[in-house]
Design an enzyme around this catalytic site. Sequence first.
Site, PDB file in Angstrom:
ATOM      1  N   ASN A 140     -47.031  46.362  29.665  1.00  0.00           N
ATOM      2  CA  ASN A 140     -45.798  45.587  29.832  1.00  0.00           C
ATOM      3  C   ASN A 140     -45.280  45.774  31.250  1.00  0.00           C
ATOM      4  O   ASN A 140     -44.647  46.769  31.570  1.00  0.00           O
ATOM      5  CB  ASN A 140     -44.752  46.031  28.812  1.00  0.00           C
ATOM      6  CG  ASN A 140     -43.558  45.097  28.774  1.00  0.00           C
ATOM      7  OD1 ASN A 140     -43.383  44.248  29.643  1.00  0.00           O
ATOM      8  ND2 ASN A 140     -42.733  45.239  27.753  1.00  0.00           N
ATOM      9  N   ASN A 145     -39.535  39.264  30.008  1.00  0.00           N
ATOM     10  CA  ASN A 145     -40.140  38.134  29.291  1.00  0.00           C
ATOM     11  C   ASN A 145     -40.647  38.517  27.900  1.00  0.00           C
ATOM     12  O   ASN A 145     -41.412  37.770  27.298  1.00  0.00           O
ATOM     13  CB  ASN A 145     -41.275  37.509  30.124  1.00  0.00           C
ATOM     14  CG  ASN A 145     -42.379  38.503  30.460  1.00  0.00           C
ATOM     15  OD1 ASN A 145     -42.670  39.414  29.684  1.00  0.00           O
ATOM     16  ND2 ASN A 145     -43.002  38.340  31.623  1.00  0.00           N
ATOM     17  N   ASP A 146     -40.209  39.654  27.387  1.00  0.00           N
ATOM     18  CA  ASP A 146     -40.693  40.084  26.067  1.00  0.00           C
ATOM     19  C   ASP A 146     -40.304  39.101  24.962  1.00  0.00           C
ATOM     20  O   ASP A 146     -41.074  38.876  24.028  1.00  0.00           O
ATOM     21  CB  ASP A 146     -40.146  41.472  25.725  1.00  0.00           C
ATOM     22  CG  ASP A 146     -40.793  42.562  26.557  1.00  0.00           C
ATOM     23  OD1 ASP A 146     -41.715  42.250  27.325  1.00  0.00           O
ATOM     24  OD2 ASP A 146     -40.363  43.724  26.453  1.00  0.00           O
ATOM     25  N   GLY A 166     -45.288  43.084  23.874  1.00  0.00           N
ATOM     26  CA  GLY A 166     -44.670  42.930  25.187  1.00  0.00           C
ATOM     27  C   GLY A 166     -45.592  42.975  26.383  1.00  0.00           C
ATOM     28  O   GLY A 166     -45.131  42.870  27.526  1.00  0.00           O
ATOM     29  N   ASP A 168     -48.102  41.785  29.314  1.00  0.00           N
ATOM     30  CA  ASP A 168     -48.031  40.532  30.071  1.00  0.00           C
ATOM     31  C   ASP A 168     -48.956  40.566  31.283  1.00  0.00           C
ATOM     32  O   ASP A 168     -49.618  41.567  31.567  1.00  0.00           O
ATOM     33  CB  ASP A 168     -46.590  40.245  30.493  1.00  0.00           C
ATOM     34  CG  ASP A 168     -45.920  41.416  31.188  1.00  0.00           C
ATOM     35  OD1 ASP A 168     -46.613  42.185  31.876  1.00  0.00           O
ATOM     36  OD2 ASP A 168     -44.688  41.575  31.047  1.00  0.00           O
ATOM     37  N   ASP A 333     -64.630  30.106  22.074  1.00  0.00           N
ATOM     38  CA  ASP A 333     -64.326  30.664  20.761  1.00  0.00           C
ATOM     39  C   ASP A 333     -64.952  29.822  19.648  1.00  0.00           C
ATOM     40  O   ASP A 333     -65.109  28.607  19.782  1.00  0.00           O
ATOM     41  CB  ASP A 333     -62.804  30.706  20.591  1.00  0.00           C
ATOM     42  CG  ASP A 333     -62.381  31.233  19.250  1.00  0.00           C
ATOM     43  OD1 ASP A 333     -62.641  32.417  18.976  1.00  0.00           O
ATOM     44  OD2 ASP A 333     -61.790  30.465  18.465  1.00  0.00           O
ATOM     45  N   GLU A 362     -69.073  32.143  21.505  1.00  0.00           N
ATOM     46  CA  GLU A 362     -68.979  33.091  20.398  1.00  0.00           C
ATOM     47  C   GLU A 362     -69.850  32.561  19.268  1.00  0.00           C
ATOM     48  O   GLU A 362     -69.507  31.593  18.599  1.00  0.00           O
ATOM     49  CB  GLU A 362     -67.536  33.241  19.917  1.00  0.00           C
ATOM     50  CG  GLU A 362     -67.422  34.246  18.771  1.00  0.00           C
ATOM     51  CD  GLU A 362     -66.115  34.149  18.012  1.00  0.00           C
ATOM     52  OE1 GLU A 362     -65.694  35.159  17.435  1.00  0.00           O
ATOM     53  OE2 GLU A 362     -65.527  33.050  17.977  1.00  0.00           O
TER      54      GLU A 362
END
Length: 618
Positions: A140, A145-146, A166, A168, A333, A362
């Site tokens: 964090n 910006n949490d 949190g 980032d 993905d 994947e």
Amino acid sequence: MKKLPFLLLFFLVLATTTLRAQSTAVYPTNWWVGMKMNKLQLLLRNLSQNIGQQNVSIQYPGVTVVKTHRFENPHYLAVNVEISPSAPPGQVPITLKGKGKTQTLKWPLRQQREGKGTTYAQGVTSSDFINLLITDRFSNGNPANDRIPGLRDQSLNRDSMYLRHGGDFQGITNHLDYFQELGVTALWLLPVQINDRPNRTEHGYAITDHYRIDPRLGGEEAYKKLSESLHQRGMKLVMDAVYNHVGLQHFLEMDPPASDWMHRWPTYTQTTYKEQTLFDPYAAPSDRKKMSDGWFDDGMPDINHHNPFMANYIIQNLVWYVQEFGIDGIRIDTYTYSDLEFANRCNQALMEEYPKLTLFGETRVFGTPNQAYFNQNVMNLPYKSNLPGSVDFQLLYHGIIPALTQPFGWTDGVNKMYNTLTNDFLNQDATRNVLLLDNHDEPRFFSVVGENVEKQKMGYKWLLTCRGVPQMYYGSEVLLKGFTNPDGLVRSDFPGGWPSDKKNAFTGQGLTTDEKAVQDLVKKLGQFRKTSSALKTGKLMHYVPNQGLYVYFRYDADQTIMCVMNTDTKPRTLNFGHYAERTQGFSQAQDILEAKSLSLSSSPTIPAMQMWVLELKK
């Protein structure tokens, strides 16, 4: 007074929603001059106006409206445009007229970023070492910006595996020195586009707006700063792309232009997860359809790739993303669940625009032929994939795990690794496959090997010396553990990523002797690999395992690395003469990780469950 913050938040959300409803959005949000992809489908959307009934025109040099398309839903209008090579950068005016009203949108047409193929879109190859991160769980760097007002998920609790923690982009940028100490050259982040849904937003795979980077991670500017910081250090950025599905709260699901943009079933129908149905000569068509068209999860609608407008939306977004953020490689993905012809179209569009860009899918499948089916392969099949490589789950499931957890046998133990590698002939280039010990969907390798530190070390020695692109998972270098029951247990926070952490892997504070030892091993071998031509791009030769002893070489004209794995429960004698094709002409073997040298005329004993990485010297 206690109710005031809530009321302020409510009116802020209401004002933001109203503003968005009244404005017209354009997708892609911008483009660039001089792109090979110069014929675009602009998707216009406005919730408060029936723009689908309006007429559109563009008066801008080099930009031509080819045709328009109206949908069942009047909130949308598709505008096909062509951008000539002579078009200048600027603000392209898109004029909409209808019912006596006229509005003009400004659509940015920009200059391309410099350095295509050199400072971005460089590709991620066997010369690289990837570190896979979950941004929310790493560090964090900006607590401001949490939580972001207006988003559905307002959770923040590190004690819960499924709530936000949190982490980032700033937290990652702050610790680029650490990655370089490990020898890491590329960072792969789980999807960073916004997941505006009520819960489970930490992983990023339920995208709700392809053109918005999650503000809880720092948003677009912090992501660009991370990309630029990596490139300034000679490092690379890997995007996690999702061809197959979106999040349930995506605007194209909640307010679709037409009913066929996603796959619809009379009742909820999940994919079978059986890739065999795609090539099984005996497969029932209904099983094949469920595999490709069934939803991956009840919160992730399955994209209908046969809808040409939806297909264009996804393909254009991928090209936009690479250019906008300076991406170097793309991991795709849930690759096997997409329509494969569409996947080929996506791959081709990306590789035509960025010839050095590398893609890997994947493909969590059952067996090496199954995996090769989805790659560029040598098999004579009706479907020809253009995907360069895959995440090599076969060498995880049928390679390093049985090598270190099963007794040696004719087809068991390290013989499984040997047998799996022998099937590399199915691929056009198996060195493009990405090796791993663990990731966000797999049990932590330390737990798989029974929390045996020596086996963990062997895993990393193999990872950094075998053929292919090595990929480590954040925190496994300091022995993070956990099984995937549920998956949140393998997505814990990186120690030291938060100021309150008592254990700090960045500084070494609070690490145990074992944690520090494995971390130091990765650093030393990772740094060695950066300058080792044999490990990065050399050939591989291996020998039939004998009594649990498995020997392989990485070599080129300049360097020979000999790797000796004793997977037995007993010490084994090493006879260098048995490997004369590769040892001939050399007299000494220098241990890369320890200050010791062996004479090739000697017969040293390698202890049980140990691995040596030796550089041969004349």
